[in-house]
Design a protein around this motif. Structure first.
Motif, mmCIF file in Angstrom:
data_model
loop_
_atom_site.group_PDB
_atom_site.id
_atom_site.type_symbol
_atom_site.label_atom_id
_atom_site.label_comp_id
_atom_site.label_asym_id
_atom_site.label_seq_id
_atom_site.Cartn_x
_atom_site.Cartn_y
_atom_site.Cartn_z
ATOM 1 N N ILE A 78 1.027 -1.260 -0.177
ATOM 2 C CA ILE A 78 0.248 0.254 -0.050
ATOM 3 C C ILE A 78 0.954 1.102 0.309
ATOM 4 O O ILE A 78 1.712 1.227 0.141
ATOM 5 C CB ILE A 78 -1.419 -0.366 1.033
ATOM 6 C CG1 ILE A 78 -0.213 0.069 3.028
ATOM 7 C CG2 ILE A 78 -2.099 -1.509 0.875
ATOM 8 C CD1 ILE A 78 -1.440 -0.318 3.752
ATOM 9 N N THR A 79 -0.461 2.415 -0.641
ATOM 10 C CA THR A 79 1.053 3.524 -0.211
ATOM 11 C C THR A 79 0.340 4.593 0.422
ATOM 12 O O THR A 79 -0.967 4.676 0.234
ATOM 13 C CB THR A 79 0.975 4.102 -2.087
ATOM 14 O OG1 THR A 79 1.988 3.160 -2.763
ATOM 15 C CG2 THR A 79 2.182 5.199 -2.127
ATOM 16 N N VAL A 80 1.400 5.266 0.841
ATOM 17 C CA VAL A 80 0.650 5.920 1.790
ATOM 18 C C VAL A 80 1.021 7.625 1.929
ATOM 19 O O VAL A 80 2.509 8.045 1.868
ATOM 20 C CB VAL A 80 0.923 5.671 3.637
ATOM 21 C CG1 VAL A 80 0.543 6.812 4.829
ATOM 22 C CG2 VAL A 80 0.662 4.383 3.900
ATOM 23 N N LEU A 81 0.410 8.618 1.804
ATOM 24 C CA LEU A 81 0.510 10.250 1.605
ATOM 25 C C LEU A 81 0.478 10.689 2.992
ATOM 26 O O LEU A 81 -0.762 10.985 3.366
ATOM 27 C CB LEU A 81 0.204 11.216 0.433
ATOM 28 C CG LEU A 81 1.149 11.952 -0.104
ATOM 29 C CD1 LEU A 81 2.112 11.846 -0.754
ATOM 30 C CD2 LEU A 81 -0.120 12.348 -1.253
ATOM 31 N N THR A 82 1.582 11.650 3.735
ATOM 32 C CA THR A 82 0.767 12.312 4.776
ATOM 33 C C THR A 82 2.199 13.412 4.436
ATOM 34 O O THR A 82 3.126 13.762 3.838
ATOM 35 C CB THR A 82 1.142 11.858 5.800
ATOM 36 O OG1 THR A 82 1.388 12.134 7.042
ATOM 37 C CG2 THR A 82 3.207 11.175 5.560
ATOM 38 N N ASP A 141 -8.607 6.000 -1.715
ATOM 39 C CA ASP A 141 -8.452 4.993 -1.597
ATOM 40 C C ASP A 141 -9.605 5.180 -0.185
ATOM 41 O O ASP A 141 -10.309 3.867 0.144
ATOM 42 C CB ASP A 141 -7.812 3.616 -1.516
ATOM 43 C CG ASP A 141 -7.549 3.981 -3.054
ATOM 44 O OD1 ASP A 141 -8.731 3.511 -3.810
ATOM 45 O OD2 ASP A 141 -6.486 3.441 -3.255
ATOM 46 N N ALA A 142 -8.720 5.431 0.852
ATOM 47 C CA ALA A 142 -9.054 5.749 1.816
ATOM 48 C C ALA A 142 -8.090 6.789 2.131
ATOM 49 O O ALA A 142 -6.994 7.558 2.171
ATOM 50 C CB ALA A 142 -8.691 5.086 3.245
ATOM 51 N N CYS A 195 -1.510 10.669 -12.319
ATOM 52 C CA CYS A 195 -1.030 9.742 -11.471
ATOM 53 C C CYS A 195 -1.673 8.925 -11.176
ATOM 54 O O CYS A 195 -1.811 7.791 -10.682
ATOM 55 C CB CYS A 195 0.835 10.216 -11.512
ATOM 56 S SG CYS A 195 2.166 10.066 -12.691
ATOM 57 N N PHE A 196 -2.094 10.175 -10.251
ATOM 58 C CA PHE A 196 -3.336 9.482 -9.116
ATOM 59 C C PHE A 196 -4.485 8.242 -9.187
ATOM 60 O O PHE A 196 -4.765 7.667 -8.895
ATOM 61 C CB PHE A 196 -4.225 11.098 -8.298
ATOM 62 C CG PHE A 196 -2.592 11.101 -7.331
ATOM 63 C CD1 PHE A 196 -3.190 10.989 -5.564
ATOM 64 C CD2 PHE A 196 -1.558 12.637 -8.075
ATOM 65 C CE1 PHE A 196 -0.942 11.435 -5.105
ATOM 66 C CE2 PHE A 196 -0.883 12.718 -7.129
ATOM 67 C CZ PHE A 196 -0.644 12.333 -5.643
ATOM 68 N N ILE A 197 -5.112 9.358 -10.777
ATOM 69 C CA ILE A 197 -5.912 8.759 -10.945
ATOM 70 C C ILE A 197 -5.678 6.680 -11.719
ATOM 71 O O ILE A 197 -5.884 5.873 -11.350
ATOM 72 C CB ILE A 197 -7.040 8.966 -12.711
ATOM 73 C CG1 ILE A 197 -7.615 10.143 -12.231
ATOM 74 C CG2 ILE A 197 -7.920 8.081 -13.995
ATOM 75 C CD1 ILE A 197 -7.126 11.130 -13.430
ATOM 76 N N ASP A 198 -4.511 6.476 -11.843
ATOM 77 C CA ASP A 198 -4.335 5.422 -12.644
ATOM 78 C C ASP A 198 -3.351 5.178 -11.780
ATOM 79 O O ASP A 198 -2.439 3.820 -11.991
ATOM 80 C CB ASP A 198 -3.155 5.953 -14.013
ATOM 81 C CG ASP A 198 -3.991 6.288 -15.237
ATOM 82 O OD1 ASP A 198 -5.129 5.739 -14.165
ATOM 83 O OD2 ASP A 198 -2.848 7.396 -15.255
ATOM 84 N N PHE A 199 -2.991 5.572 -9.948
ATOM 85 C CA PHE A 199 -2.099 4.948 -9.695
ATOM 86 C C PHE A 199 -2.526 3.193 -9.113
ATOM 87 O O PHE A 199 -4.207 2.768 -8.987
ATOM 88 C CB PHE A 199 -2.142 4.986 -8.196
ATOM 89 C CG PHE A 199 -0.488 5.203 -7.072
ATOM 90 C CD1 PHE A 199 0.472 4.958 -7.418
ATOM 91 C CD2 PHE A 199 -1.128 4.043 -6.267
ATOM 92 C CE1 PHE A 199 1.788 4.045 -6.962
ATOM 93 C CE2 PHE A 199 -0.522 3.411 -5.594
ATOM 94 C CZ PHE A 199 0.905 3.484 -5.699
ATOM 95 N N LEU A 207 -3.778 3.706 -1.742
ATOM 96 C CA LEU A 207 -3.515 4.786 -2.284
ATOM 97 C C LEU A 207 -4.301 5.742 -1.190
ATOM 98 O O LEU A 207 -5.562 5.833 -0.638
ATOM 99 C CB LEU A 207 -3.393 5.926 -2.889
ATOM 100 C CG LEU A 207 -2.900 6.995 -3.193
ATOM 101 C CD1 LEU A 207 -0.944 6.657 -2.966
ATOM 102 C CD2 LEU A 207 -2.765 7.738 -4.279
ATOM 103 N N ILE A 208 -3.100 6.364 0.656
ATOM 104 C CA ILE A 208 -3.898 6.488 1.695
ATOM 105 C C ILE A 208 -3.665 7.832 1.977
ATOM 106 O O ILE A 208 -2.395 7.680 2.214
ATOM 107 C CB ILE A 208 -3.718 5.096 2.365
ATOM 108 C CG1 ILE A 208 -4.766 3.673 2.362
ATOM 109 C CG2 ILE A 208 -4.244 5.614 4.177
ATOM 110 C CD1 ILE A 208 -4.314 2.733 3.151
ATOM 111 N N ALA A 209 -4.477 8.577 2.303
ATOM 112 C CA ALA A 209 -3.820 9.607 2.778
ATOM 113 C C ALA A 209 -4.077 9.668 4.747
ATOM 114 O O ALA A 209 -4.833 9.340 5.145
ATOM 115 C CB ALA A 209 -5.000 10.654 2.280
ATOM 116 N N VAL A 210 -2.858 10.484 5.084
ATOM 117 C CA VAL A 210 -2.838 10.444 6.390
ATOM 118 C C VAL A 210 -2.370 12.101 7.050
ATOM 119 O O VAL A 210 -1.985 12.278 6.889
ATOM 120 C CB VAL A 210 -1.638 9.777 6.920
ATOM 121 C CG1 VAL A 210 -1.445 9.772 9.119
ATOM 122 C CG2 VAL A 210 -1.913 7.610 6.598
#
Ligand SMILES: CCCCC/C=C/CC(=O)SCCNC(=O)CCNC(=O)[C@H](O)C(C)(C)COP(=O)(O)OP(=O)(O)OC[C@H]1O[C@@H](n2cnc3c(N)ncnc32)[C@H](O)[C@@H]1OP(=O)(O)O
Length: 331
Positions: A123-127, A195-196, A167-171, A175-178
């Motif tokens: 999973i990938t997390v953006l914070t 996604d969350a 890039c976000f549409i196709d990821f 993809l989770i935002a913290v």
């Protein structure tokens, strides 16, 4: 590696340029460097493929590729301009210089997303780094005008923004935002493509587009009315209403809100558990959900970027940016 972790930074003058990716089990990497190397290698492979083409793609295409290569590997052109009789080097310089100084944060995030989409993370997390999640687009980007003038700047920014949001549409992975603190502008609109979204109760969500003479991006003109109802989306995207984390959760933009004192611990415990789920099932389920929307999202993205390109050239936008950058009182 089970989890890729990207961090925004508050755009304090020098914008969110320091991007980090942490992988699990906990090993800290400065992923901007690692990701850059991977993407440079991809780029070099592509350049080598071009040399194998049976039909010459023509000078215009080759110059564009050269310029993108230089921009990707060395950044904006700051070499002295070759003399008028040095035709080849002058043409190369012109092509590179025409790209201007494209905002770095967008490239770094795209590189990190592309790397995370291919590596073995699950999973990938953006914070955010520090107190804020992100203060959105670096408004000083608008002050750096390339030789082609403001029209060219607006066009380049629209091309870059479209690629960035794409890039976000196709990821392909979850993809989770913290959201660790206040979020402004594009860092908010993009949340509709995650996604969350987990938020600290200190977080706020603000899209002051009209105040800035701008218009919505990040596919929010489509995702927000769907997520939160057209009337609530209007309050945010058109009238710039700032939402608390609780309000954003009640309206469906945020998945869950945590007390700030336990936010990091609770969220990361949960994320580590997610990262143990079967990776193919996660990816395939995301694809099933995203598939029927992808084409529509790309069309919305293209249209939003087109509209914004015009907005960036408007007096309303210019005046708002000048006001912000020379303000005494805060927004
Ligand atoms: C390729 C192009 C794509 C474009 C995509 C378009 C996207 C649209 C958007 O994202 S629009 C949103 C733009 N962002 C904003 O309007 C936010 C503006 N900033 C604020 O509202 C506030 O600064 C804050 C709420 C984020 C933080 O407030 P706080 O009081 O904590 O701090 P300061 O206001 O004193 O700010 C500290 C210094 O940081 C500078 N700064 C803050 N945000 C930005 C920004 N977005 N761009 C550039 N600089 C910013 C601010 O000027 C202060 O600098 P100084 O210390 O030198 O004065």
């Amino acid at each position: 590696m089970a989890m890729a972790y990207l961090a925004w930074r508050l755009a304090r003058r020098s914008c969110p340029s320091s991007l980090q990716v942490t992988s699990f089990p906990v090993v800290q990497l400065h992923m901007n460097r690692t990701a850059m190397r991977a993407s440079q290698k991809d780029f070099e492979n592509s350049m080598n493929q071009v040399k194998l083409l049976k039909k010459d793609p023509g000078n215009e295409v080759k110059l564009k590729l050269y310029a993108l290569y230089k921009q990707a590997t060395e950044g904006p052109c700051n070499m002295p301009k070759p003399g008028v009789f040095d035709l080849i080097n002058k043409a190369k310089w012109d092509a590179w210089n025409a790209l201007g100084s494209l905002p770095k944060m967008y490239h770094e995030i795209m590189r990190a997303l592309k790397a995370a989409s291919k590596d073995d993370s699950i999973i990938t997390v953006l914070t955010g780094n520090g107190d804020y999640y992100s203060s959105g687009n670096d408004l000083t980007n608008f002050t750096d005008i390339p030789p082609g003038g403001v029209e060219e700047k607006a066009k380049n920014n629209a091309v870059l923004l479209r690629e960035f949001v794409g890039c976000f549409i196709d990821f392909p992975k979850p993809l989770i935002a913290v959201v660790n603190g206040p979020a402004v502008g594009i860092s908010v609109t993009l949340l509709g493509l995650f996604d969350a979204v987990y938020a600290s109760d200190r977080a706020t969500f603000h899209t002051p587009f009209s105040h800035l003479g701008q218009s919505p991006e990040g596919c929010s003109s489509y995702t927000f009315p769907k997520i939160m109802s057209p009337a609530k989306a209007t309050e945010m995207l058109i009238f710039g209403k700032k939402l608390t984390a609780g309000e954003a959760c009640a309206q469906g933009l945020v998945t869950e809100v945590f007390p700030d004192s336990t936010f990091q611990k609770e969220v990361w415990t949960r994320l580590k558990a997610f990262a143990k789920l079967p990776p193919n099932a996660l990816r395939i389920s995301k694809e099933v959900i995203r598939k029927r929307e992808r084409e529509k999202l790309h069309a919305v993205n293209a249209e939003e970027c087109n509209v914004l390109q015009g907005r960036w050239l408007s007096d309303e936008c210019t005046n708002a940016v000048v006001n912000f950058l020379s303000r005494k009182s805060k927004l």
